[in-house]
Design a protein around this motif. Sequence first.
Motif, PDB file in Angstrom:
ATOM      1  N   ILE A 272       0.830  -1.210   0.000  1.00  0.00           N
ATOM      2  CA  ILE A 272       0.000   0.000   0.000  1.00  0.00           C
ATOM      3  C   ILE A 272       0.859   1.252   0.000  1.00  0.00           C
ATOM      4  N   ASN A 273       2.002   1.215   0.671  1.00  0.00           N
ATOM      5  CA  ASN A 273       2.896   2.375   0.652  1.00  0.00           C
ATOM      6  C   ASN A 273       3.563   2.540  -0.706  1.00  0.00           C
ATOM      7  N   GLY A 274       3.966   1.439  -1.313  1.00  0.00           N
ATOM      8  CA  GLY A 274       4.557   1.515  -2.650  1.00  0.00           C
ATOM      9  C   GLY A 274       3.554   2.014  -3.683  1.00  0.00           C
ATOM     10  N   LEU A 275       2.329   1.524  -3.609  1.00  0.00           N
ATOM     11  CA  LEU A 275       1.303   1.949  -4.556  1.00  0.00           C
ATOM     12  C   LEU A 275       0.931   3.414  -4.384  1.00  0.00           C
ATOM     13  N   SER A 276       0.988   3.921  -3.153  1.00  0.00           N
ATOM     14  CA  SER A 276       0.669   5.334  -2.951  1.00  0.00           C
ATOM     15  C   SER A 276       1.640   6.231  -3.701  1.00  0.00           C
ATOM     16  N   VAL A 277       2.869   5.763  -3.876  1.00  0.00           N
ATOM     17  CA  VAL A 277       3.859   6.520  -4.649  1.00  0.00           C
ATOM     18  C   VAL A 277       3.651   6.308  -6.142  1.00  0.00           C
ATOM     19  N   LEU A 278       3.498   5.064  -6.553  1.00  0.00           N
ATOM     20  CA  LEU A 278       3.395   4.722  -7.966  1.00  0.00           C
ATOM     21  C   LEU A 278       2.123   5.259  -8.609  1.00  0.00           C
ATOM     22  N   LEU A 279       1.056   5.429  -7.833  1.00  0.00           N
ATOM     23  CA  LEU A 279      -0.225   5.872  -8.383  1.00  0.00           C
ATOM     24  C   LEU A 279      -0.502   7.354  -8.147  1.00  0.00           C
ATOM     25  N   SER A 280       0.390   8.056  -7.475  1.00  0.00           N
ATOM     26  CA  SER A 280       0.167   9.473  -7.229  1.00  0.00           C
ATOM     27  C   SER A 280       0.209  10.247  -8.551  1.00  0.00           C
ATOM     28  N   PRO A 281      -0.634  11.279  -8.711  1.00  0.00           N
ATOM     29  CA  PRO A 281      -0.646  12.058  -9.958  1.00  0.00           C
ATOM     30  C   PRO A 281       0.733  12.619 -10.291  1.00  0.00           C
ATOM     31  N   LYS A 282       1.079  12.638 -11.583  1.00  0.00           N
ATOM     32  CA  LYS A 282       2.403  13.104 -11.995  1.00  0.00           C
ATOM     33  C   LYS A 282       2.646  14.560 -11.618  1.00  0.00           C
ATOM     34  N   GLU A 283       1.565  15.379 -11.681  1.00  0.00           N
ATOM     35  CA  GLU A 283       1.745  16.786 -11.361  1.00  0.00           C
ATOM     36  C   GLU A 283       1.781  17.042  -9.860  1.00  0.00           C
ATOM     37  N   ALA A 284       1.460  16.026  -9.075  1.00  0.00           N
ATOM     38  CA  ALA A 284       1.498  16.146  -7.613  1.00  0.00           C
ATOM     39  C   ALA A 284       2.015  14.837  -7.023  1.00  0.00           C
ATOM     40  N   PRO A 285       3.288  14.514  -7.254  1.00  0.00           N
ATOM     41  CA  PRO A 285       3.802  13.193  -6.880  1.00  0.00           C
ATOM     42  C   PRO A 285       3.787  12.900  -5.390  1.00  0.00           C
ATOM     43  N   ALA A 286       3.734  13.934  -4.552  1.00  0.00           N
ATOM     44  CA  ALA A 286       3.739  13.694  -3.104  1.00  0.00           C
ATOM     45  C   ALA A 286       2.346  13.725  -2.497  1.00  0.00           C
ATOM     46  N   ALA A 287       1.313  13.998  -3.298  1.00  0.00           N
ATOM     47  CA  ALA A 287      -0.038  14.178  -2.758  1.00  0.00           C
ATOM     48  C   ALA A 287      -0.599  12.892  -2.170  1.00  0.00           C
ATOM     49  N   LEU A 288      -0.613  11.816  -2.948  1.00  0.00           N
ATOM     50  CA  LEU A 288      -1.214  10.568  -2.478  1.00  0.00           C
ATOM     51  C   LEU A 288      -0.427   9.938  -1.324  1.00  0.00           C
ATOM     52  N   PRO A 289       0.908   9.879  -1.368  1.00  0.00           N
ATOM     53  CA  PRO A 289       1.622   9.341  -0.198  1.00  0.00           C
ATOM     54  C   PRO A 289       1.310  10.094   1.087  1.00  0.00           C
ATOM     55  N   GLY A 290       1.168  11.417   0.995  1.00  0.00           N
ATOM     56  CA  GLY A 290       0.869  12.203   2.184  1.00  0.00           C
ATOM     57  C   GLY A 290      -0.520  11.938   2.719  1.00  0.00           C
ATOM     58  N   ILE A 291      -1.514  11.929   1.827  1.00  0.00           N
ATOM     59  CA  ILE A 291      -2.901  11.671   2.251  1.00  0.00           C
ATOM     60  C   ILE A 291      -3.043  10.247   2.756  1.00  0.00           C
ATOM     61  N   ASN A 292      -2.381   9.310   2.085  1.00  0.00           N
ATOM     62  CA  ASN A 292      -2.455   7.915   2.529  1.00  0.00           C
ATOM     63  C   ASN A 292      -1.830   7.745   3.910  1.00  0.00           C
ATOM     64  N   GLY A 293      -0.764   8.491   4.172  1.00  0.00           N
ATOM     65  CA  GLY A 293      -0.145   8.435   5.497  1.00  0.00           C
ATOM     66  C   GLY A 293      -1.099   8.893   6.578  1.00  0.00           C
TER      67      GLY A 293
END
Length: 478
Positions: free
Chosen positions: A402-423
């Motif tokens: 789930i942590n790896g996917l949060s990085v791989l699936l985060s939008p290209k224009e906001a690469p840190a958005a999904l990892p942060g929200i998932n955290g």
Amino acid sequence: MNTPATVATSPPAAVGNQTGEDATKLGGRRAALLISTLLLGVLSFQLNASMVTPALPQIAASFGQGPDSAAPVQSMFFLAGAIAGPVIGRWSDFIGRRNALLLVLGIMGAGTILCIAAPTLPLLIAGRFLQGVSSAVFALAYIVLSENLQARVFGTSVGIIAAINGGVGGADGYVGGLMAETLGFRSIFVVVLVLTAIAAACIIKTVPSGRPQGVRGAMDWWGAGSLSVFLVFITYFVSGGSAAGWTAPSTLALLAGTIASFAAFWMIEKKRNHPLIAVRHLRSRQVWPVIATTVLTLAGIFAIINFTVVLLSQDIHHGFGLSASLSALLFLTPAALIGVFAAPLAGWLADRRGWIKTLRAGTGLSLACAIAAATFSDDQIAVLIAIAALGIFYNGLFLTAINGLSVLLSPKEAPAALPGINGASFGIGASLGVVLVAPFAAQATSAGYATALWISVAITAAAFLVSLFVAAPKGEKL
């Protein structure tokens, strides 16, 4: 230590395969140095969480307060972490990963000094809030790994960092209790401060500097502010529902605030040119299933390991009648220790067999363990085996995937958005799970424990179903 001259700007394009982009990324000794540096950073946060827990009674007593007064020492720490992850993670897209990591460690260092010197409990709690900002280091670490490591070692490196999520094999809590008893609770903060200083020095030398390429615009502070308000409301709503009841006026007011703040966040993001995370992404299979899977799995499994089974194992009338220390040794330490070794292997497996397959396997097999614990809740050996197995399937496969996917699936224009929200979703899920099962486990009856476990099973089953909707990373075949 060498500082790489180039900074990669996107996750590995082909999962598990060598790409042309890999030629500019790190491998071998330089990769090991980067992973070790980030490991020091996440340890600074994890020890702040786990080593302080057994010292809470002493902290309250040292200020002449009862045990209940120590609750904010932890709750404010995790609340700050929930807010900091999405905000600082996204801000790092504009100020650079190294600057963001140093900012986080600097705030944590200031909070740690305040905790060491605090003459009153409110000041210590304020220090703990500042320390909680360090939670953002997890999301930042995953992003740094994806941008700088070759694809063939990305999964293993994510597993190494994810392994620290459950503590240092269970030994950190024991050492924290021992230090509190012999040297006083402030000694724990001294150790954390020294580790933070070492981590910051290594980050300066090892983590690439500069703003990531390809990220346009500026930080969306309106979106960050509205999301922070939502996270505060939902955190207090979950805890308030447990304490005051779900129909209490205060709880309903917090629910209204939660809904209103999320609606405000949604409307703000629709109007921003460079939002914290675009609404279209929140609706996509790249984002919402990842967040929902995290919340539901944490709600199901965390409540089993860290609440229901803890009460069950120490109940002398309707449980296993173990002491607190023996309960921790048998039911908490094995899963944590197994996870330390299972998580890196899970990352290696995800790189070669696929991140989605690893996620579904982790969630599905965690569900099987939950079913086993609920079915044989009166059998100490069966429950012990089921919980230990979660060290492989939950601490290992699920957390890594789930942590790896949060990085791989985060939008290209906001690469840190999904990892942060998932955290941030980790804390929400864990709190929600405990709240839902607490009324039944607190009955301290065989039927009550069984009901609490079956509720966790139902939540975990929902998590598995939602995981089926998670989109596959680019280049990965199902």
